[in-house]
Design a protein around this motif. Structure first.
Motif, short mmCIF file in Angstrom:
data_model
loop_
_atom_site.label_atom_id
_atom_site.label_comp_id
_atom_site.label_asym_id
_atom_site.label_seq_id
_atom_site.Cartn_x
_atom_site.Cartn_y
_atom_site.Cartn_z
N LEU A 123 0.82 -1.21 0.00
CA LEU A 123 0.00 0.00 0.00
C LEU A 123 0.85 1.26 0.00
CD1 LEU A 123 -2.70 -1.15 2.59
CD2 LEU A 123 -2.99 -0.94 0.11
N GLY A 124 2.04 1.18 0.59
CA GLY A 124 2.93 2.33 0.63
C GLY A 124 3.29 2.84 -0.75
N LYS A 125 3.27 1.96 -1.74
CA LYS A 125 3.57 2.37 -3.12
C LYS A 125 2.48 3.28 -3.68
CE LYS A 125 6.26 -1.82 -4.00
NZ LYS A 125 6.39 -3.06 -4.80
N ASN A 126 1.30 3.22 -3.05
CA ASN A 126 0.19 4.10 -3.44
C ASN A 126 0.00 5.24 -2.45
OD1 ASN A 126 -0.68 2.67 -5.80
ND2 ASN A 126 -1.51 1.08 -4.44
N ARG A 127 1.05 5.53 -1.68
CA ARG A 127 1.08 6.65 -0.72
C ARG A 127 0.07 6.44 0.41
NH1 ARG A 127 0.46 12.21 -2.89
NH2 ARG A 127 2.09 12.85 -1.42
N LEU A 128 -0.19 5.18 0.73
CA LEU A 128 -0.99 4.84 1.91
C LEU A 128 -0.06 4.15 2.89
CD1 LEU A 128 -3.50 4.39 3.61
CD2 LEU A 128 -4.17 2.52 2.09
N PHE A 129 0.35 4.88 3.92
CA PHE A 129 1.37 4.39 4.85
C PHE A 129 0.70 4.00 6.17
CE2 PHE A 129 3.20 7.64 2.07
CZ PHE A 129 4.25 6.92 1.48
N ILE A 130 0.90 2.74 6.57
CA ILE A 130 0.27 2.21 7.78
C ILE A 130 1.33 1.69 8.73
CG2 ILE A 130 -1.38 0.54 8.70
CD1 ILE A 130 -2.73 0.47 5.98
N ALA A 131 1.31 2.16 9.96
CA ALA A 131 2.16 1.61 11.02
C ALA A 131 1.25 0.83 11.95
CB ALA A 131 2.88 2.72 11.77
N GLY A 132 1.22 -0.48 11.77
CA GLY A 132 0.38 -1.33 12.61
C GLY A 132 1.10 -1.70 13.89
N ALA A 133 1.87 -2.79 13.85
CA ALA A 133 2.60 -3.22 15.04
C ALA A 133 3.90 -2.44 15.18
CB ALA A 133 2.90 -4.71 14.94
N PHE A 134 4.25 -2.07 16.39
CA PHE A 134 5.54 -1.43 16.66
C PHE A 134 6.65 -2.45 16.45
CE2 PHE A 134 8.93 -0.46 19.79
CZ PHE A 134 9.36 0.73 19.23
N THR A 135 7.67 -2.07 15.69
CA THR A 135 8.75 -3.00 15.35
C THR A 135 10.11 -2.56 15.86
OG1 THR A 135 9.01 -1.92 13.19
CG2 THR A 135 7.54 -3.84 13.30
N GLY A 136 10.13 -1.66 16.80
CA GLY A 136 11.40 -1.27 17.40
C GLY A 136 11.85 0.14 17.09
N SER A 137 11.26 0.79 16.10
CA SER A 137 11.66 2.16 15.77
C SER A 137 10.50 2.87 15.08
CB SER A 137 12.88 2.16 14.85
OG SER A 137 12.58 1.49 13.64
N LEU A 138 10.63 4.19 14.95
CA LEU A 138 9.60 4.97 14.27
C LEU A 138 9.69 4.77 12.77
CD1 LEU A 138 9.71 8.44 16.08
CD2 LEU A 138 8.09 6.60 16.43
N GLN A 139 8.53 4.63 12.14
CA GLN A 139 8.48 4.62 10.68
C GLN A 139 8.50 6.06 10.20
OE1 GLN A 139 5.42 2.09 8.97
NE2 GLN A 139 5.18 3.46 7.22
N GLU A 140 9.29 6.35 9.17
CA GLU A 140 9.43 7.73 8.69
C GLU A 140 9.23 7.79 7.18
OE1 GLU A 140 12.83 11.29 8.37
OE2 GLU A 140 13.31 9.36 9.31
N THR A 141 8.50 8.80 6.74
CA THR A 141 8.39 9.09 5.31
C THR A 141 8.60 10.58 5.10
OG1 THR A 141 5.99 9.41 5.45
CG2 THR A 141 6.77 7.20 4.89
N LEU A 142 8.73 10.99 3.84
CA LEU A 142 9.10 12.37 3.53
C LEU A 142 8.09 12.98 2.58
CD1 LEU A 142 11.38 14.50 4.00
CD2 LEU A 142 12.40 13.67 1.85
#
Length: 383
Positions: free
Chosen positions: A97-116
């Motif tokens: 989905l991220g390829k369509n600019r839909l960014f989802i952070a479901g489960a915490f995986t140890g660090s912050l997800q970042e986009t620009l």
């Protein structure tokens, strides 16, 4: 850059056994219109997308419809999980989905997800922090973490934040600002004594923090942090409030403008109070308002025949009915029945005492006669 911030959709929620699906469909359609009219470049959804960790089929279908329409409009979409969501279910397919600019952070995986993101003023870094608990952070960072505040600070410390550029964060936590306690409602789950709070000072490096978790829209720390609030009223404690979406405009570093756009529900949530006859007349005259979700408080002193049935004929979405009269008011002269009374008093005397406590008046002679007859038929000997 114009951002639209919403949170706590709770898709699939039931309130007093009433399904909110059609109300949610109505309000999500309004949000789509606002996104289009405002020409929002990004939509921030700060957690509790679903109401349950195992959402119903109709809830999943409604979210799918909403996100499909939203992606067709073109804004970047950011979603984090809340404490009501299943992080794994919400995050399914997130890399595709991220390829369509839909960014989802479901489960915490140890660090912050970042986009620009970029605009005429430069870069905007978007960080996603799903709902976290100390135990989860301890597992990933291999350190002992005792409090929610400590957990949030440790996770944020792992992020490389360039303070010369603009940074925004999505988070779903109970955030307080020193002694400043945010307003909350009956439809939220908060720990007793505020043990799950995170202090606002943990987020000082960000230019805007889009919060979810509390259902009343409000700002903290001079607008640095904002709860968008839920788009619908999910308890009668919110009856007098208004719902909205938050619009955030970021310009050059250090400049942000925050405003709201009101939402208008399919059915409002209201409390009404007065004698039964008055409320029935009021509802008959108000053909639109009588479809709202209603908590009715009746003030009649006399006994009423089928009060809830009469009310529901006029107010089909009556959710709760209570009484407020002299019989329900506590008086100094009424005392509780003690264990000694139970030992020495006959059943009919105990019932009479109970009637006095509940109704603030003595059992009438007619009522006493009926009661004696009932006890006799039930096999009572000493009355």
């Amino acid at each position: 850059m114009k951002l639209l911030h919403i949170a706590d959709l709770h898709i699939g929620k039931r309130v007093n056994e009433f399904s909110m699906i059609e109300d949610q469909r109505h309000i999500l359609s309004q949000i789509l219109t606002i996104v289009r009219d405002e020409k929002a470049e990004a939509v921030l959804i700060a957690g509790d997308v679903y109401d349950k960790s195992q959402p119903s089929i109709e809830a999943v279908e409604l979210l799918d419809e909403f996100l499909t329409s939203l992606t067709e409009m073109g804004p970047a979409i950011y979603i984090i999980s809340g404490n009501h969501d299943s992080p794994e279910r919400l995050g399914f397919g997130s890399r595709i989905l991220g390829k369509n600019r839909l960014f989802i952070a479901g489960a915490f995986t140890g660090s912050l997800q970042e986009t620009l993101l970029e605009d005429a003023y430069g870069n905007v870094h978007v960080f996603l922090l799903p709902f976290i608990k100390p135990a989860v952070v301890s597992h990933y960072l291999d350190q002992s973490v005792e409090t929610y505040d400590e957990a949030a600070r440790m996770v944020l410390d792992t992020a490389k934040i360039d303070t010369s550029e603009r940074n925004i964060l999505l988070a779903h936590q109970f955030v307080t600002n020193g002694l400043e306690m945010p307003e909350h409602s009956d439809s939220e789950n908060l720990s007793v004594g505020g043990l799950d709070n995170v202090d606002a000072s943990a987020f000082i490096l960000f230019d805007y923090v889009a919060l979810g978790h509390l259902h009343r829209p409000q700002t903290l720390a001079n607008g640095l942090l904002r709860y968008a609030g839920s788009p619908l009223k999910y308890s009668f404690s919110e009856a007098r409030g208004k719902k909205s979406v938050t619009i955030v405009e970021l310009k050059e570093k250090g400049t942000r403008e925050i405003r709201t756009v009101d939402l208008f529900p399919l059915h409002d949530v209201r409390e009404i109070k007065g004698p039964l006859a008055h409320l029935l007349q009021m509802g008959t005259e108000d053909v639109s308002g009588n479809q709202d979700y209603i908590h009715a408080i009746l003030t009649d002193e006399e006994e009423l025949y089928d009060a809830i049935g009469q009310m529901r004929r006029i107010y089909p979405n009556l959710m709760a009915l209570d009484f407020d009269n002299s019989k329900t008011s506590q008086t100094n002269g009424t005392t509780a029945i003690c264990s000694d009374d139970i030992e020495r008093k006959q059943p009919i005397e105990l019932f009479s005492d109970f009637y006095l406590q509940q109704n603030n008046e003595e059992l009438s002679a007619e009522g006493l006669a009926v009661l004696k007859d009932v006890f006799a038929q039930a096999g009572g000997k000493e009355l």
